[in-house]
Design a protein around this motif. Structure first.
Motif, PDB file in Angstrom:
ATOM      1  N   LEU A  57       0.813  -1.210   0.000  1.00 12.03           N
ATOM      2  CA  LEU A  57       0.000   0.000   0.000  1.00 12.03           C
ATOM      3  C   LEU A  57       0.848   1.262   0.000  1.00 12.03           C
ATOM      4  CD1 LEU A  57      -2.711  -1.013   2.636  1.00 12.03           C
ATOM      5  CD2 LEU A  57      -3.003  -0.894   0.159  1.00 12.03           C
ATOM      6  N   ASP A  58       2.127   1.153   0.355  1.00 11.09           N
ATOM      7  CA  ASP A  58       3.012   2.303   0.418  1.00 11.09           C
ATOM      8  C   ASP A  58       3.728   2.580  -0.903  1.00 11.09           C
ATOM      9  OD1 ASP A  58       2.499   2.683   3.160  1.00 11.09           O
ATOM     10  OD2 ASP A  58       4.041   1.225   3.710  1.00 11.09           O
ATOM     11  N   LEU A  59       3.447   1.784  -1.928  1.00  9.96           N
ATOM     12  CA  LEU A  59       4.245   1.832  -3.152  1.00  9.96           C
ATOM     13  C   LEU A  59       3.494   2.468  -4.312  1.00  9.96           C
ATOM     14  CD1 LEU A  59       5.826  -1.751  -3.139  1.00  9.96           C
ATOM     15  CD2 LEU A  59       6.642   0.339  -2.015  1.00  9.96           C
ATOM     16  N   THR A  60       4.266   2.853  -5.316  1.00 11.58           N
ATOM     17  CA  THR A  60       3.745   3.169  -6.643  1.00 11.58           C
ATOM     18  C   THR A  60       4.113   1.996  -7.550  1.00 11.58           C
ATOM     19  OG1 THR A  60       3.908   5.562  -6.368  1.00 11.58           O
ATOM     20  CG2 THR A  60       3.903   4.721  -8.619  1.00 11.58           C
ATOM     21  N   ILE A  61       3.108   1.372  -8.149  1.00 13.11           N
ATOM     22  CA  ILE A  61       3.294   0.112  -8.874  1.00 13.11           C
ATOM     23  C   ILE A  61       2.815   0.292 -10.315  1.00 13.11           C
ATOM     24  CG2 ILE A  61       2.670  -2.332  -8.973  1.00 13.11           C
ATOM     25  CD1 ILE A  61       2.119  -2.175  -5.936  1.00 13.11           C
ATOM     26  N   PRO A  62       3.729   0.463 -11.273  1.00 10.96           N
ATOM     27  CA  PRO A  62       3.288   0.587 -12.665  1.00 10.96           C
ATOM     28  C   PRO A  62       2.716  -0.733 -13.169  1.00 10.96           C
ATOM     29  CG  PRO A  62       5.680   0.507 -12.551  1.00 10.96           C
ATOM     30  CD  PRO A  62       5.190   0.563 -11.132  1.00 10.96           C
ATOM     31  N   GLY A  63       1.706  -0.622 -14.024  1.00  9.21           N
ATOM     32  CA  GLY A  63       1.053  -1.818 -14.547  1.00  9.21           C
ATOM     33  C   GLY A  63       0.605  -1.636 -15.975  1.00  9.21           C
ATOM     34  N   THR A  64      -0.012  -2.680 -16.497  1.00  9.12           N
ATOM     35  CA  THR A  64      -0.573  -2.625 -17.848  1.00  9.12           C
ATOM     36  C   THR A  64      -2.054  -2.974 -17.809  1.00  9.12           C
ATOM     37  OG1 THR A  64       0.321  -4.870 -18.198  1.00  9.12           O
ATOM     38  CG2 THR A  64       1.526  -3.021 -19.175  1.00  9.12           C
ATOM     39  N   HIS A  65      -2.790  -2.371 -18.713  1.00 16.07           N
ATOM     40  CA  HIS A  65      -4.227  -2.575 -18.878  1.00 16.07           C
ATOM     41  C   HIS A  65      -4.435  -3.593 -19.994  1.00 16.07           C
ATOM     42  CE1 HIS A  65      -7.580  -1.182 -21.659  1.00 16.07           C
ATOM     43  NE2 HIS A  65      -8.254  -1.656 -20.619  1.00 16.07           N
ATOM     44  N   ASP A  66      -5.323  -4.588 -19.766  1.00 21.64           N
ATOM     45  CA  ASP A  66      -5.480  -5.671 -20.744  1.00 21.64           C
ATOM     46  C   ASP A  66      -4.098  -6.155 -21.172  1.00 21.64           C
ATOM     47  OD1 ASP A  66      -8.128  -6.701 -21.522  1.00 21.64           O
ATOM     48  OD2 ASP A  66      -8.621  -4.605 -21.857  1.00 21.64           O
ATOM     49  N   SER A  67      -3.390  -6.743 -20.214  1.00 27.31           N
ATOM     50  CA  SER A  67      -1.951  -6.959 -20.334  1.00 27.31           C
ATOM     51  C   SER A  67      -1.538  -7.880 -21.472  1.00 27.31           C
ATOM     52  CB  SER A  67      -1.416  -7.516 -19.012  1.00 27.31           C
ATOM     53  OG  SER A  67      -1.665  -6.629 -17.947  1.00 27.31           O
ATOM     54  N   CYS A  68      -2.427  -8.761 -21.927  1.00 30.15           N
ATOM     55  CA  CYS A  68      -2.047  -9.753 -22.938  1.00 30.15           C
ATOM     56  C   CYS A  68      -2.533  -9.412 -24.341  1.00 30.15           C
ATOM     57  CB  CYS A  68      -2.583 -11.125 -22.542  1.00 30.15           C
ATOM     58  SG  CYS A  68      -1.867 -11.776 -21.029  1.00 30.15           S
ATOM     59  N   CYS A  69      -3.047  -8.214 -24.548  1.00 32.10           N
ATOM     60  CA  CYS A  69      -3.637  -7.860 -25.852  1.00 32.10           C
ATOM     61  C   CYS A  69      -2.581  -7.250 -26.757  1.00 32.10           C
ATOM     62  CB  CYS A  69      -4.817  -6.918 -25.653  1.00 32.10           C
ATOM     63  SG  CYS A  69      -6.149  -7.667 -24.693  1.00 32.10           S
ATOM     64  N   GLU A  70      -1.675  -8.100 -27.257  1.00 37.09           N
ATOM     65  CA  GLU A  70      -0.523  -7.655 -28.036  1.00 37.09           C
ATOM     66  C   GLU A  70      -0.770  -7.606 -29.537  1.00 37.09           C
ATOM     67  OE1 GLU A  70       3.148  -9.838 -27.067  1.00 37.09           O
ATOM     68  OE2 GLU A  70       1.876 -10.854 -25.603  1.00 37.09           O
ATOM     69  N   GLU A  77      -7.598  -3.402 -34.044  1.00 32.97           N
ATOM     70  CA  GLU A  77      -6.768  -2.367 -33.444  1.00 32.97           C
ATOM     71  C   GLU A  77      -7.470  -1.698 -32.257  1.00 32.97           C
ATOM     72  OE1 GLU A  77      -3.416  -0.947 -32.677  1.00 32.97           O
ATOM     73  OE2 GLU A  77      -3.448  -1.851 -34.671  1.00 32.97           O
ATOM     74  N   TRP A  78      -8.787  -1.795 -32.214  1.00 33.81           N
ATOM     75  CA  TRP A  78      -9.533  -1.230 -31.085  1.00 33.81           C
ATOM     76  C   TRP A  78      -9.225  -1.966 -29.786  1.00 33.81           C
ATOM     77  CZ3 TRP A  78     -11.695   3.263 -32.130  1.00 33.81           C
ATOM     78  CH2 TRP A  78     -12.066   3.551 -33.449  1.00 33.81           C
ATOM     79  N   SER A  79      -8.886  -3.249 -29.883  1.00 31.42           N
ATOM     80  CA  SER A  79      -8.613  -4.028 -28.673  1.00 31.42           C
ATOM     81  C   SER A  79      -7.123  -4.252 -28.452  1.00 31.42           C
ATOM     82  CB  SER A  79      -9.333  -5.382 -28.740  1.00 31.42           C
ATOM     83  OG  SER A  79      -8.917  -6.119 -29.867  1.00 31.42           O
ATOM     84  N   HIS A  80      -6.282  -3.604 -29.233  1.00 30.62           N
ATOM     85  CA  HIS A  80      -4.832  -3.743 -29.137  1.00 30.62           C
ATOM     86  C   HIS A  80      -4.327  -2.728 -28.106  1.00 30.62           C
ATOM     87  CE1 HIS A  80      -0.712  -3.169 -31.349  1.00 30.62           C
ATOM     88  NE2 HIS A  80      -0.588  -3.957 -30.288  1.00 30.62           N
ATOM     89  N   THR A  81      -3.756  -3.216 -26.989  1.00 35.00           N
ATOM     90  CA  THR A  81      -3.346  -2.321 -25.909  1.00 35.00           C
ATOM     91  C   THR A  81      -1.873  -2.423 -25.539  1.00 35.00           C
ATOM     92  OG1 THR A  81      -3.971  -3.961 -24.246  1.00 35.00           O
ATOM     93  CG2 THR A  81      -5.669  -2.362 -24.903  1.00 35.00           C
TER      94      THR A  81
END
Length: 317
Positions: A57-70, A77-81
């Protein structure tokens, strides 16, 4: 909203040379190379350099949205993230994964990774194996994972069946030991584990996800807005969530701030606009300030490596 030749050339540059446009940075390092943030943290082991007594809870944690949509071929292309696969995301410092599942056709016990009803040609066991391999090689790190019942298309699953399949992964396929399940842990407890955020109905007392607010998370995930300037409005939501996280450092909830936006825009276009006009200016003005921003999922971090690294560095400034 057509794509200009300039856009295509800019996006293609991500596979080769390096360029800077406002807050946009296109990477030049090859897959497998280890980057170092401006504050000197290796991106593959940045958590290892933090005090283990810190709560997540004390951290800043970068992440990805829809992580596997390569791949836009697995939808449009609308679902490519994302352009990076999960191993490279983790190597580059991403520590939150957004994993969305439906049933896998022809496999009555398995879950496949989907964007709505579009199968991304990767199974949940592939995701877990990639996480386990990374954590075995980097035991000082952790991965926070939202596991969602996507409930979409012909492979949609009801609550009981989804739960049964998750249980099959945990015990039938032997993944239970990979996870931390209950309550926000310290970093020392979480190291080497996947911290599970359950976005599916369960009776197990797990850390429950919410796209709004519950006892565990406070989430900004506005992805569609009316009006003449929806991206400007989305930017205001992002800034407000950053400010709220910074101003309430003792909150028992994990703040989650999605930098992604759909609402009629291609993800590459909305991501670039929001990074250039909202996220990069906000973070760049505060480079000397340590901040607990919580989980910050984004689209296409390969186009915004500077933002990704700024978020990592928020843990040590």
């Amino acid at each position: 909203m057509g794509i200009t030749r300039r856009d295509l050339l800019k996006w293609a540059a991500g596979a080769g040379g390096s360029a800077v446009v406002g807050g946009l940075v296109l990477p030049s390092t090859a897959w497998g190379a280890v980057r170092t943030t401006p504050r000197g943290l290796p991106t593959d082991t940045w958590m290892s350099h933090l005090n283990g007594s810190l709560s997540l809870l004390d951290l800043t944690i970068p992440g990805t949205h829809d992580s596997c949509c390569e791949n836009p071929a697995y939808g449009t292309e609308w679902s490519h993230t994302q352009n990076w696969g999960l191993p490279q995301q983790l190597q580059e410092g991403v520590r939150f994964l957004d994993i969305r599942c439906n049933g896998l056709q022809g496999a009555p016990d398995e879950l496949g990774i989907y964007h709505s009803d579009n199968y991304q040609h990767i199974r949940l066991q592939d995701v877990l194996d990639q996480c386990r391999s990374f954590l075995q090689a980097h035991p000082g790190e952790t991965v926070v994972m939202r596991l969602r019942n996507e409930r979409a298309g012909g492979q949609a699953l009801g609550d009981d069946e989804f739960l049964r399949r998750v249980d099959h992964y945990l015990d039938g396929l032997g993944y239970r030991g990979l996870f931390h399940f209950y309550g926000w842990p310290t970093l020392a407890t979480a190291r080497g584990k996947v911290v599970l955020l359950a976005d599916f109905t369960n009776p197990w007392g797990l850390i429950d996800w919410s796209s709004g607010r519950n006892d565990y998370v406070d989430t900004q995930d506005v992805w569609e807005i009316g009006g003449l300037d929806p991206l400007g409005a989305k930017g205001q939501y992002i800034v407000a969530q950053f400010d709220k996280a910074f101003l309430t450092p003792n909150s028992p909830r994990m703040f989650v701030n999605f930098l992604s936006y759909a609402g009629g825009y291609w993800p590459k276009l909305s991501s670039q606009d929001l990074m250039d006009h909202t996220v990069y200016p906000y973070l760049n003005a505060r480079t000397q300030q340590r901040a607990r921003f919580g989980i910050v999922p984004m689209d296409f971090p390969d186009f915004h490596v500077n933002v990704l690294q700024m978020l990592i560095d928020k843990n040590v400034v």
